[in-house]
Design an enzyme around this catalytic site. Structure first.
Site, PDB file in Angstrom:
ATOM      1  N   ASP A  98       0.857  -1.188   0.000  1.00  0.00           N
ATOM      2  CA  ASP A  98       0.000   0.000   0.000  1.00  0.00           C
ATOM      3  C   ASP A  98       0.892   1.237   0.000  1.00  0.00           C
ATOM      4  O   ASP A  98       2.006   1.210  -0.563  1.00  0.00           O
ATOM      5  CB  ASP A  98      -0.990  -0.070   1.180  1.00  0.00           C
ATOM      6  CG  ASP A  98      -2.271   0.712   0.918  1.00  0.00           C
ATOM      7  OD1 ASP A  98      -2.257   1.950   1.085  1.00  0.00           O
ATOM      8  OD2 ASP A  98      -3.294   0.094   0.533  1.00  0.00           O
ATOM      9  N   ASP A  99       0.447   2.293   0.609  1.00  0.00           N
ATOM     10  CA  ASP A  99       1.181   3.569   0.578  1.00  0.00           C
ATOM     11  C   ASP A  99       2.554   3.423   1.260  1.00  0.00           C
ATOM     12  O   ASP A  99       2.800   2.463   1.995  1.00  0.00           O
ATOM     13  CB  ASP A  99       0.324   4.622   1.311  1.00  0.00           C
ATOM     14  CG  ASP A  99       0.608   6.031   0.844  1.00  0.00           C
ATOM     15  OD1 ASP A  99       1.629   6.259   0.169  1.00  0.00           O
ATOM     16  OD2 ASP A  99      -0.196   6.924   1.165  1.00  0.00           O
ATOM     17  N   LYS A 159      -3.502  -0.657  -6.953  1.00  0.00           N
ATOM     18  CA  LYS A 159      -4.555   0.086  -6.238  1.00  0.00           C
ATOM     19  C   LYS A 159      -4.279   1.557  -6.489  1.00  0.00           C
ATOM     20  O   LYS A 159      -3.202   2.053  -6.136  1.00  0.00           O
ATOM     21  CB  LYS A 159      -4.502  -0.231  -4.742  1.00  0.00           C
ATOM     22  CG  LYS A 159      -5.363   0.666  -3.856  1.00  0.00           C
ATOM     23  CD  LYS A 159      -5.311   0.195  -2.401  1.00  0.00           C
ATOM     24  CE  LYS A 159      -5.957   1.178  -1.441  1.00  0.00           C
ATOM     25  NZ  LYS A 159      -5.870   0.717  -0.036  1.00  0.00           N
ATOM     26  N   ASP A 184      -5.301   5.155  -5.584  1.00  0.00           N
ATOM     27  CA  ASP A 184      -6.013   5.962  -4.593  1.00  0.00           C
ATOM     28  C   ASP A 184      -6.352   7.340  -5.172  1.00  0.00           C
ATOM     29  O   ASP A 184      -5.960   7.641  -6.305  1.00  0.00           O
ATOM     30  CB  ASP A 184      -5.114   6.072  -3.347  1.00  0.00           C
ATOM     31  CG  ASP A 184      -5.921   6.156  -2.073  1.00  0.00           C
ATOM     32  OD1 ASP A 184      -7.103   6.512  -2.143  1.00  0.00           O
ATOM     33  OD2 ASP A 184      -5.353   5.866  -0.996  1.00  0.00           O
ATOM     34  N   SER A 186     -10.011   3.652  -6.370  1.00  0.00           N
ATOM     35  CA  SER A 186     -10.659   4.303  -5.226  1.00  0.00           C
ATOM     36  C   SER A 186     -11.513   5.485  -5.676  1.00  0.00           C
ATOM     37  O   SER A 186     -12.031   6.232  -4.835  1.00  0.00           O
ATOM     38  CB  SER A 186      -9.611   4.765  -4.215  1.00  0.00           C
ATOM     39  OG  SER A 186      -8.849   3.672  -3.774  1.00  0.00           O
ATOM     40  N   ARG A 242     -13.104   0.825  -4.268  1.00  0.00           N
ATOM     41  CA  ARG A 242     -13.486   1.266  -2.930  1.00  0.00           C
ATOM     42  C   ARG A 242     -14.521   2.365  -3.104  1.00  0.00           C
ATOM     43  O   ARG A 242     -14.315   3.292  -3.876  1.00  0.00           O
ATOM     44  CB  ARG A 242     -12.251   1.820  -2.211  1.00  0.00           C
ATOM     45  CG  ARG A 242     -11.272   0.761  -1.714  1.00  0.00           C
ATOM     46  CD  ARG A 242     -11.711   0.179  -0.375  1.00  0.00           C
ATOM     47  NE  ARG A 242     -12.098   1.247   0.536  1.00  0.00           N
ATOM     48  CZ  ARG A 242     -11.236   2.036   1.167  1.00  0.00           C
ATOM     49  NH1 ARG A 242      -9.945   1.863   1.036  1.00  0.00           N
ATOM     50  NH2 ARG A 242     -11.666   3.006   1.958  1.00  0.00           N
ATOM     51  N   ASP A 282     -12.489   4.297   4.832  1.00  0.00           N
ATOM     52  CA  ASP A 282     -11.460   3.327   5.230  1.00  0.00           C
ATOM     53  C   ASP A 282     -11.918   2.515   6.433  1.00  0.00           C
ATOM     54  O   ASP A 282     -12.464   3.081   7.387  1.00  0.00           O
ATOM     55  CB  ASP A 282     -10.188   4.063   5.671  1.00  0.00           C
ATOM     56  CG  ASP A 282      -9.448   4.672   4.510  1.00  0.00           C
ATOM     57  OD1 ASP A 282      -9.966   4.657   3.377  1.00  0.00           O
ATOM     58  OD2 ASP A 282      -8.337   5.174   4.756  1.00  0.00           O
TER      59      ASP A 282
HETATM   60  C1  GLA Z   1      -6.449   6.031   1.763  1.00  0.00           C
HETATM   61  C2  GLA Z   1      -6.997   4.655   1.376  1.00  0.00           C
HETATM   62  C3  GLA Z   1      -6.460   3.603   2.312  1.00  0.00           C
HETATM   63  C4  GLA Z   1      -4.943   3.597   2.260  1.00  0.00           C
HETATM   64  C5  GLA Z   1      -4.408   4.988   2.585  1.00  0.00           C
HETATM   65  C6  GLA Z   1      -2.923   5.087   2.341  1.00  0.00           C
HETATM   66  O1  GLA Z   1      -6.923   6.452   2.984  1.00  0.00           O
HETATM   67  O2  GLA Z   1      -8.389   4.650   1.391  1.00  0.00           O
HETATM   68  O3  GLA Z   1      -6.955   2.324   1.967  1.00  0.00           O
HETATM   69  O4  GLA Z   1      -4.521   3.201   0.982  1.00  0.00           O
HETATM   70  O5  GLA Z   1      -5.021   5.994   1.793  1.00  0.00           O
HETATM   71  O6  GLA Z   1      -2.407   6.337   2.638  1.00  0.00           O
END
Ligand code: GLA
Length: 414
Positions: free
Chosen positions: A77-78, A154, A156, A188, A213, A217
């Site tokens: 992820d991030d 993914k 975002d 997202s 999404r 979150d």
């Molecule tokens: C957003 C996404 C999360 C995650 C964070 C990472 O909030 O919805 O799922 O990926 O960013 O910073």
């Protein structure tokens, strides 16, 4: 005038993903909920976002039975990136935390029979402030991911405008397609536009994204699970029809194995996500997860239901004044899954009902198997009154199949 021409060109362009991926909801592991943006590898080497974490989790997926049950994505992820792009404008992994680079990590993951997912953001920066992708970057970034042999992205939406998103998400779908590498695409986009039409165009999303999404979150609490279930239920007339093979609603990660859910709540999240045909992305420490939680996540009948080839998302079919809700998901071969869900906070509740009142009316006799206990109950007709005992903030989940009429079975062959 110029803007109108650009917008028109965008509308006319035929976007399509057509990557043939994710005919059933994806399953795997995603770093965010459990590991967030922990980049403090000096003090917390075992729990920081670095290549070791992903290799450890990949080892666990491969060696502890997960992969063979279908959990085959290992997703970053991030916070994996270096703070800046390289001199050619390419994204780079943080050199300290990913010294071998993403391609080497992908090779490792592939050698274990797994797939690697990565994260970017269709905006000026990621939610945690790392380099984002813009409309001008999507081609180069898609090529970079493909050159690293990444299997999923993914994308975002932090730090983006509605126009950035309307151009960028379809643009990235095209750019991924153009690489020739099948890369599953998680968008997202809807979550940043309120999740609902008219701002969200689900017809377009089903064409360009494999999953999306559309709500907040998930956090490590039962309250968070409930708020997601509530939103999905409230909007089920919109959300239920848009899910199907290759394109899924994503209510976010499973919390099972972490700190916020009781055992009953963990079983409930798994059952509800399965009835919703949701992606099953765990986000927990697979090195230390308890056997009880492994049992929930590795329940074979549960996974079979989640992965049903028809890919129909379930719906809540009723809600009683006693805080009991019933969800039903139609499955292939005329079978179904039922979740009896209690929002009560007092004691196990004896819920009495009939299959007929849950809309099972067209067959003489049904058999059901309790997904968690394995117990089988036979001989239920639509009118048979039965009792299910549902624990507070818990579920009873059934797999239901019609039993052909005995009379029919005994018909002499012609
Ligand atoms: C957003 C996404 C999360 C995650 C964070 C990472 O909030 O919805 O799922 O990926 O960013 O910073």
């Amino acid at each position: 005038m110029k803007l109108t021409v650009i917008l028109l060109a965008l509308v006319l362009q035929v976007f399509s993903l057509e990557n043939g991926l994710m005919r059933t909801p994806p399953m795997g592991w995603l770093a965010w909920e459990r590991y967030r943006c922990n980049i403090n590898c000096e003090e917390d080497p075992d729990n920081c976002i670095n290549e070791r974490l992903f290799m450890d989790m990949a080892d666990r997926l491969a060696n502890d039975g997960w992969r063979d049950l279908g959990y085959n994505y290992i997703n970053i992820d991030d916070c994996w990136m270096a703070p800046n792009r390289d001199e050619d404008g390419r994204l780079m992994a943080d050199p300290k935390r990913f010294p071998s680079g993403i391609k080497a990590l992908a090779d490792y993951v592939h050698s274990l029979g797994l797939k690697l997912g990565i994260y970017e953001d269709m905006g000026n920066k990621t939610c945690m402030g790392y380099p984002g992708t813009t409309v001008d970057d999507v081609v180069l970034d898609a090529e970079t991911f493909a050159s690293w042999e990444v299997d999923m992205l993914k994308l975002d939406g932090c730090y983006s405008s509605a126009i950035d998103r309307a151009q960028g998400y379809p643009g990235m779908a095209d750019a991924l397609n153009a690489t020739g590498r099948p890369i599953a695409y998680s968008c997202s986009w809807p979550a940043y536009d309120g999740g609902l039409p008219p701002l969200v165009n689900y017809t377009l999303l089903t064409e360009i994204c494999n999953l999306w999404r559309n709500y907040d979150d998930i956090e490590d609490s039962w309250q968070s699970v409930l708020s997601i279930v509530d939103w999905y239920t409230k909007n089920q007339d919109i959300l239920q029809p848009v899910a199907g093979p290759g394109h899924w609603n994503d209510p976010d990660m499973l919390l099972i194995g972490n700190f916020g859910l009781s055992f009953e709540q963990a079983k409930a999240q798994m059952a509800l996500w399965t009835i919703l045909a949701a992606p099953l992305f765990m986000s927990t420490d697979l090195r230390t997860i308890s056997p009880q939680n492994v049992d929930i996540l590795q329940n074979k009948l549960m996974i079979k239901i989640n992965q049903d080839p028809l890919g129909i998302q379930g719906r809540r079919v009723l809600k009683t004044k006693h805080e009991i809700e019933v969800f039903v998901r139609p499955l292939s071969n005329n079978t179904s899954a039922i979740v009896f869900f209690s929002r009560r906070t007092d004691m196990p509740y004896r819920y009495k009902t009939t299959l007929g009142s849950l809309n099972f009316t067209d067959s003489a006799s049904y058999e059901v198997q309790d997904v968690y206990t394995g117990n089988i109950i036979s001989g239920l007709t639509p009118d048979t009154r039965f009792t299910v005992i549902i624990n507070p903030s818990g579920v009873v989940m059934w797999y239901l199949y019609p039993i052909p009429d005995l009379a029919e079975k005994q018909l002499p062959e012609l």
